[in-house]
Write a protein that holds these residues in place. Structure first.
Motif, PDB file in Angstrom:
ATOM      1  N   TYR A  54       0.802  -1.220   0.000  1.00  0.00           N
ATOM      2  CA  TYR A  54       0.000   0.000   0.000  1.00  0.00           C
ATOM      3  C   TYR A  54       0.838   1.276   0.000  1.00  0.00           C
ATOM      4  O   TYR A  54       0.296   2.391  -0.005  1.00  0.00           O
ATOM      5  CB  TYR A  54      -0.994   0.002   1.163  1.00  0.00           C
ATOM      6  N   GLY A  55       2.141   1.135  -0.018  1.00  0.00           N
ATOM      7  CA  GLY A  55       3.005   2.306  -0.054  1.00  0.00           C
ATOM      8  C   GLY A  55       4.456   1.896   0.016  1.00  0.00           C
ATOM      9  O   GLY A  55       4.793   0.705   0.124  1.00  0.00           O
ATOM     10  N   ALA A 154       0.546   8.979   6.610  1.00  0.00           N
ATOM     11  CA  ALA A 154      -0.164   9.319   5.374  1.00  0.00           C
ATOM     12  C   ALA A 154      -0.503   8.072   4.573  1.00  0.00           C
ATOM     13  O   ALA A 154      -1.610   7.946   4.029  1.00  0.00           O
ATOM     14  CB  ALA A 154       0.679  10.281   4.543  1.00  0.00           C
ATOM     15  N   ALA A 155       0.437   7.130   4.488  1.00  0.00           N
ATOM     16  CA  ALA A 155       0.203   5.914   3.709  1.00  0.00           C
ATOM     17  C   ALA A 155      -0.931   5.086   4.311  1.00  0.00           C
ATOM     18  O   ALA A 155      -1.775   4.560   3.587  1.00  0.00           O
ATOM     19  CB  ALA A 155       1.481   5.085   3.624  1.00  0.00           C
ATOM     20  N   ASP A 158      -4.263   6.689   3.599  1.00  0.00           N
ATOM     21  CA  ASP A 158      -4.655   6.439   2.210  1.00  0.00           C
ATOM     22  C   ASP A 158      -5.218   5.024   2.043  1.00  0.00           C
ATOM     23  O   ASP A 158      -6.145   4.799   1.262  1.00  0.00           O
ATOM     24  CB  ASP A 158      -3.459   6.639   1.279  1.00  0.00           C
ATOM     25  N   GLU A 161      -8.858   5.004   3.598  1.00  0.00           N
ATOM     26  CA  GLU A 161      -9.812   6.015   3.122  1.00  0.00           C
ATOM     27  C   GLU A 161     -10.946   5.446   2.275  1.00  0.00           C
ATOM     28  O   GLU A 161     -12.122   5.804   2.491  1.00  0.00           O
ATOM     29  CB  GLU A 161      -9.055   7.104   2.359  1.00  0.00           C
TER      30      GLU A 161
END
Length: 307
Positions: A54-55, A154-155, A158, A161
């Motif tokens: 995911y990141g 942040a990752a 995201d 979300e």
């Protein structure tokens, strides 16, 4: 002498700038391997679960860190979602390995009842260095907020979300260690240019509920399950744990949303932050992992029973 005066970086009373943060980062040493200890275990689960990246965090000379999430293979859009997060600071050994143990040993118990989403190691750079901060001297667990300066936070935001509004449970797996008092809190005071006020470390497991959405029955279901595995932290003489009022055995409350804590990112009805004490002479590393997994199982069970 205040601990802040003896911290080896910075000038007492003055917040750190870029120079001090760079000096702090240069002092951090890799002590274990995210690839060998975490990613390899995630890879071993691919036969039974969906694993996605995911990141990725690019930390220059320290390397690049892919971030992985584990999902229920039979994802059903009609079912609620349960989020389990570990290693949000990084240093929480049982947070990371307790999350992986839950997936390996217990996730099948909830198949067809909930969709599971597990991010077992949110902060891999700090996992390797056994620290609470990322390389920019930021605490990810105070930076779950809009336009977060912490890439780890942040990752994860995201990732969740697209699922907002569907979460039933979020259990965030943490530890409180002796190094909180000997290293991390003095570093925090020095970074922020504040005096360090010595505190105490709770001997045992406890939970942090959301003061904006308290769920006492949910918390006590987890405390009851964990008490069968390891001991629950008693209150200090003043009726607090880490300075917060004990609202029930082994439970305190924080305003998780306003503090930018991970437990506030989903809007789930049932949320908690676990705190294991791995330095206790009364708890083994396996007991710490078992306690984390027991908390997750009990929390999901309570929510599915209707709360």
């Amino acid at each position: 002498m205040n601990a802040v005066n003896s911290f080896p970086i910075g000038i007492p009373g003055q917040p750190w700038g870029a120079t001090e943060k760079a000096e702090w980062r240069a002092r951090q040493r890799r002590q274990r391997s995210y690839a060998d200890e975490v990613v390899a275990k995630i890879d071993a689960l691919r036969g039974r679960f969906d694993v996605s990246q995911y990141g990725e965090l690019d930390y220059a000379a320290d390397g690049r860190y892919p971030l992985f999430a584990i999902r229920s293979r039979e994802w059903d859009e009609a079912l609620p979602v349960v989020l389990v997060t570990g290693g949000v600071h990084g240093y929480e050994t049982s947070g990371v390995h307790g999350a992986l143990q839950f997936v390996d040993r217990h996730a099948a118990e909830f198949a067809g009842r909930v969709n599971l989403l597990v991010a077992p190691c949110v902060s891999p750079w700090a996992y390797e260095r056994i620290h609470r901060w990322n390389p920019d001297a930021l605490d990810p667990n105070r930076n779950f907020k809009a336009a977060s300066p912490a890439g780890e936070s942040a990752a994860l935001m995201d990732l969740v979300e697209p699922l907002l509004g569907r979460f039933l449970v979020h259990v965030d797996l943490h530890e409180t260690t002796d190094s909180d008092e000997s290293e991390f809190r003095p570093a925090l005071a020095a970074r922020d240019g504040k005096p360090h006020e010595p505190g105490t470390i709770p001997d045992g497991f406890y939970l942090v509920d959301d003061s904006g959405n308290p769920q006492p029955g949910f918390q006590q279901a987890m405390i009851g399950a964990v008490a069968k595995v390891t001991h629950i932290a008693p209150a200090d003489a003043d009726g607090t744990i880490i300075g917060s009022k004990v609202v029930a055995p082994g439970v305190i409350e924080y305003p998780v949303g306003s503090l930018g804590l991970c437990a506030g990112i989903t809007g789930a009805r049932f949320t908690t932050t676990t705190e294991v004490y791995p330095d206790s002479p009364r708890a083994t590393p396996q007991q710490c992992n078992d306690a984390q997994a027991a908390a997750v199982c009990a929390g999901i069970g309570f929510a599915l029973a209707g709360g």
